[in-house]
Motif scaffolding. Structure first.
Motif, mmCIF file in Angstrom:
data_model
loop_
_atom_site.group_PDB
_atom_site.id
_atom_site.type_symbol
_atom_site.label_atom_id
_atom_site.label_comp_id
_atom_site.label_asym_id
_atom_site.label_seq_id
_atom_site.Cartn_x
_atom_site.Cartn_y
_atom_site.Cartn_z
ATOM 1 N N ALA A 1 -102.552 -64.887 14.600
ATOM 2 C CA ALA A 1 -104.043 -65.283 15.192
ATOM 3 C C ALA A 1 -104.588 -66.367 14.377
ATOM 4 O O ALA A 1 -104.947 -67.195 15.054
ATOM 5 N N LEU A 2 -104.594 -66.345 13.112
ATOM 6 C CA LEU A 2 -105.195 -67.521 12.231
ATOM 7 C C LEU A 2 -104.286 -68.872 12.656
ATOM 8 O O LEU A 2 -104.929 -69.892 12.668
ATOM 9 N N ARG B 1 -106.086 -74.487 17.708
ATOM 10 C CA ARG B 1 -107.137 -74.470 18.759
ATOM 11 C C ARG B 1 -106.576 -73.701 19.806
ATOM 12 O O ARG B 1 -107.145 -74.111 20.946
ATOM 13 N N CYS B 2 -105.833 -72.830 19.820
ATOM 14 C CA CYS B 2 -105.314 -71.744 21.174
ATOM 15 C C CYS B 2 -105.893 -70.576 21.068
ATOM 16 O O CYS B 2 -106.526 -70.218 19.849
ATOM 17 N N CYS B 3 -105.615 -69.915 22.204
ATOM 18 C CA CYS B 3 -106.327 -68.671 22.328
ATOM 19 C C CYS B 3 -105.473 -67.638 21.303
ATOM 20 O O CYS B 3 -104.232 -67.777 21.296
ATOM 21 N N LYS C 1 -112.921 -73.546 12.703
ATOM 22 C CA LYS C 1 -113.885 -72.628 13.890
ATOM 23 C C LYS C 1 -112.650 -71.971 14.348
ATOM 24 O O LYS C 1 -113.273 -70.974 14.833
ATOM 25 N N GLY C 2 -111.800 -72.644 14.918
ATOM 26 C CA GLY C 2 -110.567 -71.716 15.844
ATOM 27 C C GLY C 2 -110.096 -70.600 14.927
ATOM 28 O O GLY C 2 -109.961 -69.762 15.550
ATOM 29 N N SER C 3 -109.688 -70.871 13.467
ATOM 30 C CA SER C 3 -109.224 -70.080 12.710
ATOM 31 C C SER C 3 -110.212 -68.904 12.367
ATOM 32 O O SER C 3 -109.875 -67.649 12.438
ATOM 33 N N MET C 4 -111.584 -69.025 12.382
ATOM 34 C CA MET C 4 -112.488 -68.068 12.243
ATOM 35 C C MET C 4 -112.512 -67.040 13.390
ATOM 36 O O MET C 4 -112.854 -66.187 13.274
ATOM 37 N N VAL C 5 -112.628 -68.082 14.421
ATOM 38 C CA VAL C 5 -112.978 -67.115 15.729
ATOM 39 C C VAL C 5 -111.636 -66.177 16.071
ATOM 40 O O VAL C 5 -111.615 -64.933 16.284
ATOM 41 N N TRP D 1 -111.230 -62.100 16.030
ATOM 42 C CA TRP D 1 -110.544 -61.602 17.245
ATOM 43 C C TRP D 1 -109.448 -60.609 16.450
ATOM 44 O O TRP D 1 -109.453 -59.564 16.893
ATOM 45 N N ALA D 2 -108.738 -60.950 15.415
ATOM 46 C CA ALA D 2 -107.677 -60.203 15.222
ATOM 47 C C ALA D 2 -107.978 -58.937 14.489
ATOM 48 O O ALA D 2 -107.522 -57.958 14.454
#
Length: 132
Positions: A23-24, A30-32, A117-121, A125-126
């Motif tokens: 996920a990270l 910057r992908c889902c 930001k993508g990594s944090m979101v 999620w994970a």
């Protein structure tokens, strides 16, 4: 059955754990975080409401100021030693030193901010935080 999504998530122990490292990495790209194919961000920093590929809902994400703080932390820890080394090795003019390191700091910040930001979101999620 449950009105509170966090209570429903805590009560449902049959869900398989989500791989945090995957996920990270997907968030860094910057992908889902769920499918790895759809874009996570709309524009530079705006998180999409949902993934256009798999339909994962992102309305409950809360990154707030975390990515900005991490960006400042990383840029400061990278640029400060390089600045000290460059100054002691070459003794450049103050205007040259300022110009180089101001542009370098801005460029590194602009590169890191959406990725963090993508990594944090994706981390949220994970770990099923904030209703994911």
């Amino acid at each position: 059955m449950y009105d509170d999504p966090l209570a429903a998530d805590a009560a449902d122990t049959s869900r398989a754990p989500r791989e945090v490292a995957t996920a990270l990495w997907r968030g860094w790209r910057r992908c889902c975080p769920a499918c790895g194919h759809g874009p996570l961000l709309k524009g530079y920093l705006t998180v999409r409401d949902h993934c256009p590929v798999c339909g994962q809902d992102f309305t409950c994400q809360r990154a707030d100021d975390g990515p900005a703080y991490l960006t400042i932390l990383i840029v400061g820890h990278v640029m400060a030693p390089v600045l000290l080394w460059y100054f002691t090795a070459f003794r450049p003019a103050p205007a040259t030193l300022f110009s180089l390191f101001a542009m370098g700091s801005v460029a590194l910040s602009l590169y890191l901010l959406p990725r963090l930001k993508g990594s944090m979101v994706s981390f949220q999620w994970a770990r099923r935080m904030h209703g994911f």
